[in-house]
Design a protein around this motif. Structure first.
Motif, PDB file in Angstrom:
ATOM      1  N   VAL A   1      77.586 -11.516  33.683  1.00 16.38           N
ATOM      2  CA  VAL A   1      76.550 -10.479  33.551  1.00 16.38           C
ATOM      3  C   VAL A   1      75.951 -10.153  34.915  1.00 16.38           C
ATOM      4  CG1 VAL A   1      74.297  -9.927  32.556  1.00 16.38           C
ATOM      5  CG2 VAL A   1      76.016 -11.132  31.179  1.00 16.38           C
ATOM      6  N   ASP A   2      75.698 -11.227  35.730  1.00 18.08           N
ATOM      7  CA  ASP A   2      75.146 -11.026  37.074  1.00 18.08           C
ATOM      8  C   ASP A   2      76.099 -10.202  37.932  1.00 18.08           C
ATOM      9  OD1 ASP A   2      72.909 -12.472  36.431  1.00 18.08           O
ATOM     10  OD2 ASP A   2      73.658 -14.362  37.261  1.00 18.08           O
ATOM     11  N   CYS A   3      77.407 -10.465  37.801  1.00 22.07           N
ATOM     12  CA  CYS A   3      78.411  -9.727  38.590  1.00 22.07           C
ATOM     13  C   CYS A   3      78.377  -8.236  38.231  1.00 22.07           C
ATOM     14  CB  CYS A   3      79.805 -10.289  38.325  1.00 22.07           C
ATOM     15  SG  CYS A   3      80.109 -11.895  39.066  1.00 22.07           S
ATOM     16  N   VAL A   4      78.356  -7.962  36.930  1.00 24.92           N
ATOM     17  CA  VAL A   4      78.321  -6.558  36.484  1.00 24.92           C
ATOM     18  C   VAL A   4      77.064  -5.876  37.013  1.00 24.92           C
ATOM     19  CG1 VAL A   4      78.144  -5.050  34.468  1.00 24.92           C
ATOM     20  CG2 VAL A   4      79.695  -7.026  34.425  1.00 24.92           C
ATOM     21  N   SER A   5      75.943  -6.614  36.962  1.00 28.35           N
ATOM     22  CA  SER A   5      74.675  -6.054  37.440  1.00 28.35           C
ATOM     23  C   SER A   5      74.729  -5.751  38.930  1.00 28.35           C
ATOM     24  CB  SER A   5      73.539  -7.039  37.138  1.00 28.35           C
ATOM     25  OG  SER A   5      72.327  -6.603  37.716  1.00 28.35           O
ATOM     26  N   TYR A   6      75.333  -6.669  39.705  1.00 30.62           N
ATOM     27  CA  TYR A   6      75.414  -6.485  41.161  1.00 30.62           C
ATOM     28  C   TYR A   6      76.222  -5.241  41.509  1.00 30.62           C
ATOM     29  CZ  TYR A   6      76.975  -7.126  45.966  1.00 30.62           C
ATOM     30  OH  TYR A   6      77.272  -6.921  47.291  1.00 30.62           O
ATOM     31  N   TYR A   7      77.385  -5.095  40.868  1.00 27.86           N
ATOM     32  CA  TYR A   7      78.279  -3.994  41.233  1.00 27.86           C
ATOM     33  C   TYR A   7      77.827  -2.655  40.666  1.00 27.86           C
ATOM     34  CZ  TYR A   7      81.549  -7.241  43.294  1.00 27.86           C
ATOM     35  OH  TYR A   7      82.127  -8.185  44.107  1.00 27.86           O
ATOM     36  N   SER A   8      76.977  -2.679  39.638  1.00 27.25           N
ATOM     37  CA  SER A   8      76.519  -1.413  39.059  1.00 27.25           C
ATOM     38  C   SER A   8      75.206  -0.922  39.654  1.00 27.25           C
ATOM     39  CB  SER A   8      76.354  -1.563  37.533  1.00 27.25           C
ATOM     40  OG  SER A   8      75.397  -2.570  37.232  1.00 27.25           O
ATOM     41  N   LYS A   9      74.505  -1.841  40.323  1.00 30.27           N
ATOM     42  CA  LYS A   9      73.194  -1.485  40.868  1.00 30.27           C
ATOM     43  C   LYS A   9      73.326  -0.831  42.251  1.00 30.27           C
ATOM     44  CE  LYS A   9      68.679  -3.493  41.948  1.00 30.27           C
ATOM     45  NZ  LYS A   9      67.858  -4.730  41.991  1.00 30.27           N
ATOM     46  N   THR A  10      72.487   0.146  42.515  1.00 30.23           N
ATOM     47  CA  THR A  10      72.441   0.782  43.838  1.00 30.23           C
ATOM     48  C   THR A  10      71.360   0.092  44.668  1.00 30.23           C
ATOM     49  OG1 THR A  10      73.103   2.913  42.915  1.00 30.23           O
ATOM     50  CG2 THR A  10      72.071   2.938  45.089  1.00 30.23           C
ATOM     51  N   HIS A  11      71.762  -0.421  45.819  1.00 30.31           N
ATOM     52  CA  HIS A  11      70.815  -1.128  46.686  1.00 30.31           C
ATOM     53  C   HIS A  11      70.256  -0.169  47.731  1.00 30.31           C
ATOM     54  CE1 HIS A  11      72.083  -4.925  44.913  1.00 30.31           C
ATOM     55  NE2 HIS A  11      73.335  -4.502  45.041  1.00 30.31           N
ATOM     56  N   ASN A  12      68.961  -0.231  47.926  1.00 31.92           N
ATOM     57  CA  ASN A  12      68.286   0.715  48.821  1.00 31.92           C
ATOM     58  C   ASN A  12      68.548   0.439  50.295  1.00 31.92           C
ATOM     59  OD1 ASN A  12      67.110   2.067  46.636  1.00 31.92           O
ATOM     60  ND2 ASN A  12      65.460   0.535  46.516  1.00 31.92           N
ATOM     61  N   THR A  13      68.678  -0.844  50.658  1.00 25.91           N
ATOM     62  CA  THR A  13      68.892  -1.210  52.069  1.00 25.91           C
ATOM     63  C   THR A  13      69.999  -2.247  52.165  1.00 25.91           C
ATOM     64  OG1 THR A  13      67.307  -3.045  52.026  1.00 25.91           O
ATOM     65  CG2 THR A  13      66.440  -0.837  52.568  1.00 25.91           C
ATOM     66  N   ARG A  14      70.517  -2.417  53.397  1.00 32.05           N
ATOM     67  CA  ARG A  14      71.543  -3.428  53.616  1.00 32.05           C
ATOM     68  C   ARG A  14      71.001  -4.835  53.383  1.00 32.05           C
ATOM     69  NH1 ARG A  14      75.162  -1.670  58.923  1.00 32.05           N
ATOM     70  NH2 ARG A  14      76.131   0.185  57.981  1.00 32.05           N
ATOM     71  N   ASP A  15      69.755  -5.043  53.802  1.00 30.19           N
ATOM     72  CA  ASP A  15      69.135  -6.358  53.605  1.00 30.19           C
ATOM     73  C   ASP A  15      69.017  -6.688  52.121  1.00 30.19           C
ATOM     74  OD1 ASP A  15      68.901  -6.810  56.284  1.00 30.19           O
ATOM     75  OD2 ASP A  15      66.790  -6.215  56.436  1.00 30.19           O
ATOM     76  N   GLU A  16      68.672  -5.692  51.339  1.00 26.03           N
ATOM     77  CA  GLU A  16      68.547  -5.886  49.891  1.00 26.03           C
ATOM     78  C   GLU A  16      69.913  -6.228  49.281  1.00 26.03           C
ATOM     79  OE1 GLU A  16      67.770  -3.017  46.139  1.00 26.03           O
ATOM     80  OE2 GLU A  16      66.213  -2.914  47.704  1.00 26.03           O
ATOM     81  N   GLU A  17      70.945  -5.510  49.745  1.00 30.91           N
ATOM     82  CA  GLU A  17      72.298  -5.758  49.240  1.00 30.91           C
ATOM     83  C   GLU A  17      72.790  -7.153  49.639  1.00 30.91           C
ATOM     84  OE1 GLU A  17      76.745  -3.702  49.294  1.00 30.91           O
ATOM     85  OE2 GLU A  17      75.175  -2.981  50.661  1.00 30.91           O
ATOM     86  N   LYS A  18      72.492  -7.546  50.896  1.00 26.53           N
ATOM     87  CA  LYS A  18      72.920  -8.874  51.372  1.00 26.53           C
ATOM     88  C   LYS A  18      72.232  -9.974  50.566  1.00 26.53           C
ATOM     89  CE  LYS A  18      73.214 -11.785  55.529  1.00 26.53           C
ATOM     90  NZ  LYS A  18      72.680 -12.968  54.844  1.00 26.53           N
ATOM     91  N   LYS A  19      70.942  -9.793  50.291  1.00 30.48           N
ATOM     92  CA  LYS A  19      70.202 -10.790  49.530  1.00 30.48           C
ATOM     93  C   LYS A  19      70.772 -10.913  48.113  1.00 30.48           C
ATOM     94  CE  LYS A  19      65.535 -12.126  48.130  1.00 30.48           C
ATOM     95  NZ  LYS A  19      64.088 -11.765  48.148  1.00 30.48           N
ATOM     96  N   ALA A  20      71.107  -9.789  47.510  1.00 28.57           N
ATOM     97  CA  ALA A  20      71.679  -9.801  46.160  1.00 28.57           C
ATOM     98  C   ALA A  20      73.041 -10.497  46.144  1.00 28.57           C
ATOM     99  CB  ALA A  20      71.806  -8.367  45.639  1.00 28.57           C
ATOM    100  N   LEU A  21      73.847 -10.246  47.209  1.00 27.60           N
ATOM    101  CA  LEU A  21      75.166 -10.882  47.301  1.00 27.60           C
ATOM    102  C   LEU A  21      75.032 -12.382  47.490  1.00 27.60           C
ATOM    103  CD1 LEU A  21      78.228 -10.629  47.415  1.00 27.60           C
ATOM    104  CD2 LEU A  21      78.035 -10.151  49.867  1.00 27.60           C
TER     105      LEU A  21
END
Length: 575
Positions: free
Chosen positions: A537-557
């Motif tokens: 579920v977390d994987c699906v959420s990560y790939y479907s969500k739009t991240h506003n900044t690179r830092d936000e995306e890195k933290k989510a990854l």
């Protein structure tokens, strides 16, 4: 007067050049740190299944290693058994107390080997890294010491084993060639083209094919009948065991070499009387200026080992063991100032250069021992590199002459003679060479630096036995020959871990440590492992969500990685 001043400036400039070169050769490289980390991972893994451990010892950890462009030197690995030897089971040799026999009939541990003469533990238990003493490390040792041949971009690299008196030495040669190879470079290139066509592969892949391996074997076999001689010996502390007289050898060329010495050891359980005596001698004397009382206390609390090594006089190779004060030596080395350490490097340069002919008789261990004896008496100010360090160096050299004249160099920690094996002829020859060094230390040191410069411009040559050459021919250009060893190791570990969860725990706990130290993934241990379904579920959420900044995306990854590791652990019951 002006000529004298000019000469003094030239000498001073040359010495500064010596110092810089030695300290450059002494610098830690990434591989040094890496080897220490590897040992930490292995020890962590083993701690889940028993008390076995391993560590890097010797000059690498003591900060006195010299590595040049032609010789990286060696790594010394101590492989420590989980079986301890009680002090009262040690039977010292009266003439050489640093060598002992172990009374197997006084051990609580039951070894399957027959005792020698019904009472002495056979030294081959350590020499062979026997299963009785190394239930965990034995498999790993056999994986790490598998001979192999690898192909670099332009060169062939080989790695094979040589027995060493305290253990096993794995030699690595980069740019390996056999002297006497009559094939020209152009002929080799044409043969490679032809073989590539026959094997239906590219030039780059030919050496991983069966036909390519046969090709290399043919090259190695193209050597003419080699002269009968005895292979060169390594330094005494890791020298080759006795070779058969007139064993056939062949000469090989290489760009540079390095080695790994694997030394199996038993830890000693109990108070060492010799360390108590050493402590009283240091602390009760008002003439001893080194080491500090804090260092003395640490040394007396350090672990002492026994390794399988034949005595230097009248050896009993099947039952001889020798003390290893490796931890104490690391503590001593940590007490050295930068100028004292430089003096050790100068001694090593002399031993490897001007005294090279005698390097297997007076090893770096002998010179280090003499240096420590003199450090007790020499004011640390005398080691000043800008003024009097050569006076300190002369002090150590003169002390070694005195020891040679008495044919007695005392082990630093125990009343035992380290040069009892030396002959009168060797004494006289070495004394003469040391006196020449004292008369002109700059010229003597220059031999080492000139030797390195000369060697850097050409390939090095060395002798290896035909037996070793035959072993190399059997090696493959890949890691396939290690796979059976790895499988055997895992099978053995599974048997030792009667509770399967222990092995799983060991794997994941060590994997966690590796990820923490080798990556920037911010893992956090959790008492409640992630459910694998939740991770999806977390994987699906990560790939479907739009991240506003690179830092936000890195933290989510990063959070996803943590969850993934936790979910993987859950599948194997890891908590």
């Amino acid at each position: 007067m002006s000529n004298m001043l000019s000469d003094n400036k030239d000498v001073s400039k040359q010495r500064e050049s010596f110092y810089k070169t030695l300290e450059d050769q002494n610098k830690d490289v990434p591989n040094d740190v890496r080897q220490r980390r590897y040992c930490k991972y292995i020890t962590n893994f083993a701690s889940h299944l028993g008390k076995e451990k391993c560590m890097v010892v010797g000059s690498t950890t003591e900060g006195t290693r010299l590595r040049s462009n032609i010789n990286e030197g060696d790594f010394d690995y101590l492989i420590i058994s989980g079986v301890s030897i009680p002090v009262d089971a040690l039977e010292h040799r009266e003439d050489l107390p640093c060598f002992v026999h172990i009374r197997g009939d006084k051990l609580q541990h039951s070894f399957s080997h027959n005792l020698v003469d019904g009472k002495y533990l056979p030294s081959r238990i350590l020499k062979e890294v026997d299963r009785d003493a190394f239930k965990i490390m034995r498999g790993l040792f056999h994986v790490l010491t598998v001979p192999r041949v690898t192909k670099g971009s332009q060169t062939i690299n080989v790695e094979f084993n040589r027995e060493a008196k305290p253990g096993m030495c794995t030699e690595h040669y980069a740019g390996f060639e056999v002297v006497g190879d009559d094939l020209t470079q152009s002929m080799k290139s044409r043969l490679t083209d032809l073989l590539s066509m026959l094997a239906e592969t590219t030039q780059n892949d030919i050496f991983s094919s069966t036909i390519g391996q046969i090709f290399v074997g043919l090259i190695a076999s193209s050597v003419g009948d080699p002269e009968c001689s005895q292979p060169n010996r390594r330094k005494q502390d890791t020298e080759s065991t006795d070779d058969t007289p007139n064993e056939k050898v062949c000469r090989v060329k290489f760009n540079y070499k390095s080695s790994k010495d694997f030394i199996a050891a038993f830890p000693i359980d109990g108070k060492m009387k010799c360390l108590d005596e050493w402590k009283r001698r240091i602390l009760n004397s008002d003439k001893i200026v080194w080491p500090s009382s804090e260092a003395v206390d640490k040394i007396c609390q350090s672990e002492v080992y026994v390794v399988a090594k034949p005595a230097i006089v009248d050896p009993c190779t099947d039952i001889d063991f020798c003390f290893g004060f490796n931890e104490a030596e690391m503590i001593l080395a940590s007490c050295l100032s930068s100028d004292q350490r430089l003096c050790v490097l100068l001694l090593k340069a002399l031993q490897k250069g001007y005294l090279k002919k005698f390097s297997s008789i007076l090893t770096t261990f002998h010179w280090k021992t003499a240096f420590y004896h003199k450090c007790e008496q020499i004011d640390s100010g005398l080691f000043d590199r800008h003024s009097t360090i050569f006076n300190a160096l002369e002090n150590v050299l003169s002390y070694m002459i005195d020891c040679l004249e008495k044919k007695y160099l005392k082990h630093y920690f125990i009343e035992s003679n380290l040069i009892a094996h030396i002959t009168e002829t060797e004494v006289n020859e070495i004394k003469g060479k040391i006196k020449e060094i004292i008369a002109d230390p700059d010229a003597a040191l220059k031999v080492y630096f000139d030797m390195n410069k000369e060697c850097e411009s050409s390939k090095q040559e060395e002798e290896i036995s035909m037996k070793e050459m035959e072993e190399l021919k059997k090696c493959k250009f890949d890691t396939a020959n290690r796979i059976p060893k790895v499988l055997s190791m895992m099978s053995d570990l599974q048997k030792e871990a009667s509770d399967g969860s222990k092995l799983t725990q060991a794997i994941f706990d060590t994997l966690f440590m590796v990820i923490e130290e080798e990556t920037d993934i911010p893992l956090k241990r959790s008492d409640t492992p992630k459910n694998p379904e939740d991770f999806i579920v977390d994987c699906v959420s990560y790939y479907s969500k739009t991240h506003n900044t690179r830092d936000e995306e890195k933290k989510a990854l990063d959070n996803l990685r943590v969850a993934g590791f936790s979910a993987l652990g859950s599948l194997f019951g890891f908590k």
